[in-house]
Write a protein that holds these residues in place. Sequence first.
Motif, short mmCIF file in Angstrom:
data_model
loop_
_atom_site.label_atom_id
_atom_site.label_comp_id
_atom_site.label_asym_id
_atom_site.label_seq_id
_atom_site.Cartn_x
_atom_site.Cartn_y
_atom_site.Cartn_z
N PRO A 48 1.31 -1.66 0.01
CA PRO A 48 0.11 -0.45 0.19
C PRO A 48 0.88 0.99 -0.18
O PRO A 48 1.84 1.38 0.73
CB PRO A 48 -0.89 -0.63 1.26
N ALA A 49 0.70 1.76 -1.11
CA ALA A 49 1.00 3.06 -0.72
C ALA A 49 0.73 4.62 -0.11
O ALA A 49 0.81 5.52 -0.39
CB ALA A 49 1.76 3.86 -2.69
N GLY A 50 -0.36 4.66 0.32
CA GLY A 50 -1.25 5.16 0.63
C GLY A 50 -2.18 6.07 -0.62
O GLY A 50 -2.07 6.06 -1.29
N PHE A 51 -2.92 7.39 0.01
CA PHE A 51 -3.82 7.82 -0.95
C PHE A 51 -4.32 9.00 0.20
O PHE A 51 -4.38 9.47 1.14
CB PHE A 51 -5.07 6.88 -1.26
N ALA A 52 -4.13 9.88 -0.83
CA ALA A 52 -4.70 11.44 -0.18
C ALA A 52 -6.26 11.18 -0.74
O ALA A 52 -6.28 12.30 0.19
CB ALA A 52 -4.17 12.69 -1.26
N SER A 53 -6.47 11.10 -1.79
CA SER A 53 -7.37 11.51 -1.86
C SER A 53 -8.62 10.28 -3.15
O SER A 53 -7.64 9.89 -3.78
CB SER A 53 -8.31 12.34 -1.96
N GLY A 54 -9.38 10.11 -3.34
CA GLY A 54 -9.44 8.80 -4.59
C GLY A 54 -9.56 7.39 -3.44
O GLY A 54 -8.79 7.26 -3.07
N PRO A 55 -9.28 6.19 -4.84
CA PRO A 55 -8.74 5.31 -4.63
C PRO A 55 -7.40 4.69 -3.73
O PRO A 55 -6.32 5.61 -4.50
CB PRO A 55 -8.76 4.24 -5.68
N PRO A 56 -6.98 3.98 -3.10
CA PRO A 56 -6.17 4.07 -2.53
C PRO A 56 -4.72 3.06 -4.28
O PRO A 56 -5.17 2.26 -5.01
CB PRO A 56 -6.01 2.02 -1.67
N ARG A 57 -3.52 3.87 -3.31
CA ARG A 57 -2.10 3.15 -4.53
C ARG A 57 -1.45 1.93 -3.57
O ARG A 57 -1.40 1.97 -2.57
CB ARG A 57 -1.97 4.16 -4.41
N HIS A 58 -0.78 1.69 -4.67
CA HIS A 58 0.29 0.19 -4.55
C HIS A 58 1.20 0.87 -5.05
O HIS A 58 1.45 1.17 -6.48
CB HIS A 58 -0.60 -0.81 -5.23
#
Length: 77
Positions: A39-49
């Motif tokens: 998981p790379a986190g997310f500020a808004s929108g869907p989670p990123r990897h």
Amino acid sequence: MAPHTLNPFGHAEHPWIGKAVYDIANAQTGLLMAVVDEPAGFASGPPRHSRLAYVRSDKGVEWSTTLANLSLAGGAP
């Protein structure tokens, strides 16, 4: 990047697992042991990897690097 199919250990499938790879980030060669979608986190929108590769040298030293830094060892510069 969407996560890929994971095995029971949480590792992504990849055709280079168990093969010799060259890591351009540190100019080292080793065996690709695993690929993990972290998981790379997310500020808004869907989670990123972020796709991380785990590599082991012939001396047993292991390190992680981004999968984009790897090439098959036969293609090393």
